[in-house]
Scaffold this motif. Structure first.
Motif, PDB file in Angstrom:
ATOM      1  N   ARG A  27       0.862  -1.178   0.000  1.00 36.05           N
ATOM      2  CA  ARG A  27       0.000   0.000   0.000  1.00 36.05           C
ATOM      3  C   ARG A  27       0.899   1.228   0.000  1.00 36.05           C
ATOM      4  O   ARG A  27       2.061   1.166   0.415  1.00 36.05           O
ATOM      5  CB  ARG A  27      -0.938  -0.006   1.206  1.00 36.05           C
ATOM      6  CG  ARG A  27      -0.273   0.063   2.549  1.00 36.05           C
ATOM      7  CD  ARG A  27      -1.256  -0.179   3.684  1.00 36.05           C
ATOM      8  NE  ARG A  27      -0.714   0.178   4.983  1.00 36.05           N
ATOM      9  CZ  ARG A  27       0.080  -0.593   5.709  1.00 36.05           C
ATOM     10  NH1 ARG A  27       0.424  -1.788   5.243  1.00 36.05           N
ATOM     11  NH2 ARG A  27       0.535  -0.191   6.878  1.00 36.05           N
ATOM     12  N   MET A  29       1.044   5.771   0.412  1.00 34.48           N
ATOM     13  CA  MET A  29       0.395   6.970   0.925  1.00 34.48           C
ATOM     14  C   MET A  29       0.987   8.190   0.237  1.00 34.48           C
ATOM     15  O   MET A  29       2.206   8.363   0.192  1.00 34.48           O
ATOM     16  CB  MET A  29       0.583   7.071   2.444  1.00 34.48           C
ATOM     17  CG  MET A  29      -0.121   8.243   3.077  1.00 34.48           C
ATOM     18  SD  MET A  29      -0.058   8.179   4.906  1.00 34.48           S
ATOM     19  CE  MET A  29       1.708   8.415   5.181  1.00 34.48           C
ATOM     20  N   SER A  31       0.846  12.608  -0.297  1.00 33.84           N
ATOM     21  CA  SER A  31       0.971  13.702   0.659  1.00 33.84           C
ATOM     22  C   SER A  31      -0.350  14.061   1.327  1.00 33.84           C
ATOM     23  O   SER A  31      -0.357  14.688   2.387  1.00 33.84           O
ATOM     24  CB  SER A  31       1.548  14.947  -0.034  1.00 33.84           C
ATOM     25  OG  SER A  31       0.752  15.319  -1.145  1.00 33.84           O
ATOM     26  N   ASP A  32      -1.493  13.662   0.733  1.00 33.37           N
ATOM     27  CA  ASP A  32      -2.783  13.914   1.381  1.00 33.37           C
ATOM     28  C   ASP A  32      -3.080  12.905   2.495  1.00 33.37           C
ATOM     29  O   ASP A  32      -4.133  12.955   3.120  1.00 33.37           O
ATOM     30  CB  ASP A  32      -3.924  13.906   0.355  1.00 33.37           C
ATOM     31  CG  ASP A  32      -4.095  12.558  -0.339  1.00 33.37           C
ATOM     32  OD1 ASP A  32      -3.415  11.592   0.048  1.00 33.37           O
ATOM     33  OD2 ASP A  32      -4.906  12.486  -1.279  1.00 33.37           O
ATOM     34  N   ARG A  33      -2.132  11.954   2.714  1.00 34.34           N
ATOM     35  CA  ARG A  33      -2.186  10.950   3.783  1.00 34.34           C
ATOM     36  C   ARG A  33      -3.262   9.885   3.556  1.00 34.34           C
ATOM     37  O   ARG A  33      -3.582   9.117   4.460  1.00 34.34           O
ATOM     38  CB  ARG A  33      -2.359  11.612   5.160  1.00 34.34           C
ATOM     39  CG  ARG A  33      -1.285  12.640   5.473  1.00 34.34           C
ATOM     40  CD  ARG A  33      -1.318  13.091   6.916  1.00 34.34           C
ATOM     41  NE  ARG A  33      -0.877  12.021   7.813  1.00 34.34           N
ATOM     42  CZ  ARG A  33       0.391  11.714   8.052  1.00 34.34           C
ATOM     43  NH1 ARG A  33       1.358  12.356   7.433  1.00 34.34           N
ATOM     44  NH2 ARG A  33       0.703  10.746   8.901  1.00 34.34           N
ATOM     45  N   HIS A  34      -3.809   9.800   2.360  1.00 35.56           N
ATOM     46  CA  HIS A  34      -4.732   8.719   2.010  1.00 35.56           C
ATOM     47  C   HIS A  34      -3.911   7.510   1.558  1.00 35.56           C
ATOM     48  O   HIS A  34      -2.907   7.659   0.865  1.00 35.56           O
ATOM     49  CB  HIS A  34      -5.694   9.148   0.903  1.00 35.56           C
ATOM     50  CG  HIS A  34      -6.724  10.129   1.376  1.00 35.56           C
ATOM     51  ND1 HIS A  34      -7.385  10.981   0.529  1.00 35.56           N
ATOM     52  CD2 HIS A  34      -7.196  10.384   2.609  1.00 35.56           C
ATOM     53  CE1 HIS A  34      -8.229  11.729   1.223  1.00 35.56           C
ATOM     54  NE2 HIS A  34      -8.124  11.387   2.489  1.00 35.56           N
ATOM     55  N   GLU A  35      -4.360   6.314   1.936  1.00 37.90           N
ATOM     56  CA  GLU A  35      -3.659   5.085   1.563  1.00 37.90           C
ATOM     57  C   GLU A  35      -4.401   4.360   0.448  1.00 37.90           C
ATOM     58  O   GLU A  35      -5.635   4.358   0.406  1.00 37.90           O
ATOM     59  CB  GLU A  35      -3.515   4.153   2.771  1.00 37.90           C
ATOM     60  CG  GLU A  35      -2.483   4.633   3.772  1.00 37.90           C
ATOM     61  CD  GLU A  35      -2.143   3.551   4.784  1.00 37.90           C
ATOM     62  OE1 GLU A  35      -2.719   2.449   4.701  1.00 37.90           O
ATOM     63  OE2 GLU A  35      -1.295   3.814   5.650  1.00 37.90           O
ATOM     64  N   TYR A  36      -3.633   3.737  -0.446  1.00 41.52           N
ATOM     65  CA  TYR A  36      -4.193   2.992  -1.571  1.00 41.52           C
ATOM     66  C   TYR A  36      -3.406   1.689  -1.752  1.00 41.52           C
ATOM     67  O   TYR A  36      -2.213   1.636  -1.447  1.00 41.52           O
ATOM     68  CB  TYR A  36      -4.092   3.818  -2.862  1.00 41.52           C
ATOM     69  CG  TYR A  36      -4.654   5.205  -2.756  1.00 41.52           C
ATOM     70  CD1 TYR A  36      -6.009   5.458  -2.947  1.00 41.52           C
ATOM     71  CD2 TYR A  36      -3.825   6.284  -2.456  1.00 41.52           C
ATOM     72  CE1 TYR A  36      -6.527   6.741  -2.846  1.00 41.52           C
ATOM     73  CE2 TYR A  36      -4.326   7.574  -2.350  1.00 41.52           C
ATOM     74  CZ  TYR A  36      -5.675   7.794  -2.551  1.00 41.52           C
ATOM     75  OH  TYR A  36      -6.182   9.072  -2.442  1.00 41.52           O
ATOM     76  N   VAL A  54      -4.342   5.521  -7.897  1.00 40.86           N
ATOM     77  CA  VAL A  54      -4.373   6.985  -7.816  1.00 40.86           C
ATOM     78  C   VAL A  54      -2.982   7.522  -8.079  1.00 40.86           C
ATOM     79  O   VAL A  54      -2.013   7.121  -7.442  1.00 40.86           O
ATOM     80  CB  VAL A  54      -4.869   7.459  -6.430  1.00 40.86           C
ATOM     81  CG1 VAL A  54      -4.815   8.985  -6.340  1.00 40.86           C
ATOM     82  CG2 VAL A  54      -6.284   6.967  -6.179  1.00 40.86           C
TER      83      VAL A  54
END
Length: 200
Positions: A27, A29, A31-36, A54
């Motif tokens: 996974r 992350m 810079s917006d701290r969302h994980e994918y 993303v």
């Protein structure tokens, strides 16, 4: 330098490190701290390319957690269809360790290292589960047998090898096609307790 036998070398490219074609799940992350979720295409001690849902901005900092390799940091340098390439920011010592890990990963199948059947498989008492795909869709499935390292599942889904899935609550990837279903390998070996919670 990594041995030429395990490398996919592209000498005309401006790369200081040659890359190993290896598929690892993980996974990342932005810079917006969302994980994918992600999956590597190739990797070297200096950079990696990965399939990612993303895309960040060029130069954006990325933190990646990969199976077998752990945490890797770097920056996006090039987009490509369905993913991007990034640099790896690391000390010389960490790059040396990464090179050693990549040699092992590239050779584990040729050396017949134990991986596939290292844990006994059993038929679970509760064999009904949910298979979650990368797009977030849920699909009922039947667990034929299960072990600490993977499972065989009955499903009508035809997924490509390497597809990242979640079986119940456990991250896995498709490693084989079987009659009327799929075999998956868990991203991390499970404990008897965690499997009992889900499948008993």
């Amino acid at each position: 330098m990594l041995p030429s036998s395990v490398l996919s070398a592209k000498p005309m490219e401006k790369r200081r490190h040659q890359r190993v074609n290896v598929s690892l799940l993980g996974r990342y992350m932005l810079s917006d701290r969302h994980e994918y979720p992600c999956q590597t295409v190739n990797i070297s001690p200096g950079g990696l390319a990965m399939i990612a849902p993303v895309m960040g901005e060029l130069g954006e900092r990325v933190i990646v957690y990969l199976d077998h390799l752990g945490r890797i940091e770097g920056a996006i340098v090039r987009p490509f269809p369905n993913g991007f390439a990034m640099t790896i920011t690391a000390t010389a010592r960490k790059r040396d360790k990464l090179a050693t890990q990549l040699i092992w990963l590239a050779n584990r199948h040729e050396l017949n290292l134990p991986e596939d059947r290292r844990h006994e498989r059993v038929a679970p008492r509760n064999n009904r589960s949910i298979l979650t795909l990368p797009d977030g869709s849920d699909h009922p499935c039947i667990v034929i047998d299960i072990s600490l390292s993977g499972a065989a599942i009955q499903t009508s889904l035809k997924l490509p090898l390497g597809t990242a899935v979640v079986l119940g609550k456990t991250q896995a990837r498709v490693v084989r096609h079987i009659e009327n279903g799929l075999a998956v390998e868990f991203v991390r070996p499970q404990t008897i307790e965690s499997l009992q919670e889900q499948f008993t």
